[in-house]
Design a protein around this motif. Structure first.
Motif, PDB file in Angstrom:
ATOM      1  N   ILE A  67       0.834  -1.204   0.000  1.00 23.32           N
ATOM      2  CA  ILE A  67       0.000   0.000   0.000  1.00 23.32           C
ATOM      3  C   ILE A  67       0.867   1.252   0.000  1.00 23.32           C
ATOM      4  CG2 ILE A  67      -1.625   1.358   1.374  1.00 23.32           C
ATOM      5  CD1 ILE A  67      -2.846  -1.347   2.273  1.00 23.32           C
ATOM      6  N   ILE A  68       1.922   1.244   0.831  1.00 23.29           N
ATOM      7  CA  ILE A  68       2.814   2.412   0.893  1.00 23.29           C
ATOM      8  C   ILE A  68       3.503   2.621  -0.457  1.00 23.29           C
ATOM      9  CG2 ILE A  68       4.911   3.344   1.943  1.00 23.29           C
ATOM     10  CD1 ILE A  68       4.082   1.983   4.548  1.00 23.29           C
ATOM     11  N   ASN A  69       4.003   1.551  -1.059  1.00 20.70           N
ATOM     12  CA  ASN A  69       4.696   1.674  -2.347  1.00 20.70           C
ATOM     13  C   ASN A  69       3.759   2.209  -3.431  1.00 20.70           C
ATOM     14  OD1 ASN A  69       7.182   0.795  -1.428  1.00 20.70           O
ATOM     15  ND2 ASN A  69       6.771  -1.365  -1.906  1.00 20.70           N
ATOM     16  N   GLN A  70       2.522   1.735  -3.431  1.00 14.01           N
ATOM     17  CA  GLN A  70       1.566   2.207  -4.432  1.00 14.01           C
ATOM     18  C   GLN A  70       1.150   3.653  -4.172  1.00 14.01           C
ATOM     19  OE1 GLN A  70      -1.752  -0.520  -4.682  1.00 14.01           O
ATOM     20  NE2 GLN A  70      -0.405  -2.310  -4.863  1.00 14.01           N
ATOM     21  N   THR A  71       0.998   4.013  -2.883  1.00 18.87           N
ATOM     22  CA  THR A  71       0.534   5.364  -2.539  1.00 18.87           C
ATOM     23  C   THR A  71       1.610   6.411  -2.762  1.00 18.87           C
ATOM     24  OG1 THR A  71      -0.941   4.420  -0.857  1.00 18.87           O
ATOM     25  CG2 THR A  71      -0.440   6.770  -0.686  1.00 18.87           C
ATOM     26  N   LEU A  72       2.847   6.101  -2.370  1.00 19.56           N
ATOM     27  CA  LEU A  72       3.930   7.096  -2.415  1.00 19.56           C
ATOM     28  C   LEU A  72       4.917   6.851  -3.547  1.00 19.56           C
ATOM     29  CD1 LEU A  72       4.694   7.359   1.419  1.00 19.56           C
ATOM     30  CD2 LEU A  72       3.155   8.770   0.044  1.00 19.56           C
ATOM     31  N   ASP A  73       4.647   5.812  -4.357  1.00 17.67           N
ATOM     32  CA  ASP A  73       5.538   5.467  -5.469  1.00 17.67           C
ATOM     33  C   ASP A  73       6.967   5.220  -4.957  1.00 17.67           C
ATOM     34  OD1 ASP A  73       6.215   4.903  -8.097  1.00 17.67           O
ATOM     35  OD2 ASP A  73       6.676   7.004  -8.588  1.00 17.67           O
ATOM     36  N   THR A  74       7.053   4.395  -3.938  1.00 20.93           N
ATOM     37  CA  THR A  74       8.352   4.041  -3.364  1.00 20.93           C
ATOM     38  C   THR A  74       8.653   2.578  -3.661  1.00 20.93           C
ATOM     39  OG1 THR A  74       7.256   3.555  -1.251  1.00 20.93           O
ATOM     40  CG2 THR A  74       8.225   5.747  -1.507  1.00 20.93           C
ATOM     41  N   LYS A  75       9.815   2.114  -3.229  1.00 17.87           N
ATOM     42  CA  LYS A  75      10.246   0.736  -3.461  1.00 17.87           C
ATOM     43  C   LYS A  75      10.740   0.103  -2.150  1.00 17.87           C
ATOM     44  CE  LYS A  75      11.437   1.557  -8.308  1.00 17.87           C
ATOM     45  NZ  LYS A  75      12.507   1.479  -9.345  1.00 17.87           N
ATOM     46  N   LEU A  76       9.904   0.170  -1.156  1.00 17.15           N
ATOM     47  CA  LEU A  76      10.249  -0.435   0.119  1.00 17.15           C
ATOM     48  C   LEU A  76      10.241  -1.951  -0.012  1.00 17.15           C
ATOM     49  CD1 LEU A  76       8.068   1.682   2.598  1.00 17.15           C
ATOM     50  CD2 LEU A  76      10.420   2.103   1.826  1.00 17.15           C
ATOM     51  N   ASP A  77      11.120  -2.617   0.752  1.00 14.37           N
ATOM     52  CA  ASP A  77      11.195  -4.067   0.700  1.00 14.37           C
ATOM     53  C   ASP A  77      11.412  -4.607   2.125  1.00 14.37           C
ATOM     54  OD1 ASP A  77      11.176  -6.559  -0.428  1.00 14.37           O
ATOM     55  OD2 ASP A  77      13.326  -6.574  -0.846  1.00 14.37           O
ATOM     56  N   ILE A  78      10.906  -5.804   2.373  1.00 10.19           N
ATOM     57  CA  ILE A  78      10.978  -6.395   3.716  1.00 10.19           C
ATOM     58  C   ILE A  78      12.115  -7.405   3.761  1.00 10.19           C
ATOM     59  CG2 ILE A  78       9.781  -7.772   5.459  1.00 10.19           C
ATOM     60  CD1 ILE A  78       7.151  -6.796   4.165  1.00 10.19           C
ATOM     61  N   THR A  79      12.935  -7.291   4.805  1.00 10.27           N
ATOM     62  CA  THR A  79      13.977  -8.262   5.074  1.00 10.27           C
ATOM     63  C   THR A  79      13.766  -8.773   6.483  1.00 10.27           C
ATOM     64  OG1 THR A  79      15.509  -7.051   3.675  1.00 10.27           O
ATOM     65  CG2 THR A  79      16.462  -8.693   5.156  1.00 10.27           C
ATOM     66  N   LYS A  80      13.275  -9.998   6.646  1.00 10.33           N
ATOM     67  CA  LYS A  80      12.953 -10.537   7.953  1.00 10.33           C
ATOM     68  C   LYS A  80      14.203 -11.070   8.648  1.00 10.33           C
ATOM     69  CE  LYS A  80       8.151 -11.691   7.073  1.00 10.33           C
ATOM     70  NZ  LYS A  80       7.091 -12.725   7.092  1.00 10.33           N
TER      71      LYS A  80
END
Length: 267
Positions: free
Chosen positions: A254-267
């Motif tokens: 949702i954040i990437n679509q809303t703000l046009d970012t490329k956040l990624d999760i590293t667990k």
């Protein structure tokens, strides 16, 4: 034999029936009564000593006895706890709580905390609930609040009710619903009338953002979901959104679509 016969004849010559009464002799000398009196005193003393010994042993057995119960949460998952008085606690990841099983619920209800926990305390007017940490303590009768205890600082945030937040230097603050207080190693106390909107999000997974800086959002998401998020842009972005127990993967999308970012999760 000849000598024994002479001794018997000697005693018989002077013996008169009824004249030799040892009981009367003892009574004349008051020896019998004294003897009985001392025997009675001895018996009473022995009984008293036995009673004192039993009472003393019982006191020693119970005095300052402790039976500490330690509860820890893993690094991956929070832990739900219910204490003997039905007080409910949510222990955050990598946190630990201790209490003395023998003393809890008598004069008070005392626990020690390392890390973070949310408390829903059962109300008991005559038996206050107390959370002890290295830097400060929190005392309540019955309320809902959280405590975060680290080596550098201790803080408390109240969801409902009233708590007393204080340290050994007698600095204190009375906190009511929505208030937050913290104290550091130097003894500096800070009190805020309004706490962070998402103060309890680690427990509820309910998050609200209103023009909040993306870097702050990411930091909070990492703490709540115990993940690492990469790809945070250097330029400032602001997010307005709310999430109610939404999986972290969906939040990032949702954040990437809303703000046009490329956040990624590293667990």
């Amino acid at each position: 034999m000849e000598k024994e016969e002479k001794d018997i004849r000697f005693v018989a010559r002077f013996y008169q029936e009824g004249r030799l009464n040892t009981t009367q002799a003892w009574e004349k000398l008051n020896i019998g009564k004294t003897r009985n009196k001392y025997m009675l005193w001895y018996k009473l003393t022995a009984v008293a000593a036995a009673v004192c010994l039993i009472a003393g042993f019982s006191w020693w057995w119970n005095y300052d006895r402790q039976d500490w119960v330690t509860i820890t949460a893993s690094a991956q998952k929070a832990k739900e706890i219910t204490l003997p008085d039905n007080t409910h606690i949510t222990l955050a990841e990598s946190s630990a709580l201790r209490y003395d099983r023998l003393a809890y619920g008598k004069a008070d209800r005392k626990v020690t905390l390392e890390g973070k926990a949310f408390f829903a305390v059962t109300h008991q007017e005559e038996c206050p609930f107390k959370v002890e940490t290295k830097l400060a303590d929190v005392q309540v009768l019955g309320t809902r609040f959280q405590v975060i205890a680290h080596a550098e600082s201790t803080s408390a945030t109240v969801e409902s009710g009233k708590v007393r937040f204080y340290n050994q230097a007698e600095q204190e603050a009375i906190l009511t619903q929505g208030m937050h207080a913290s104290i550091n190693k130097a003894g500096e106390m800070k009190v805020e009338t309004e706490s962070n909107t998402n103060a309890f999000a680690w427990k509820t997974h309910q998050l609200i953002y209103n023009e909040t800086r993306l870097k702050e959002v990411v930091k909070e998401l990492e703490e709540v979901y115990n993940v690492h998020i990469s790809g945070v842009p250097q330029q400032e972005h602001y997010l307005t959104a709310s999430f109610d127990q939404t999986p972290i993967e969906e939040i990032i999308d949702i954040i990437n679509q809303t703000l046009d970012t490329k956040l990624d999760i590293t667990k």
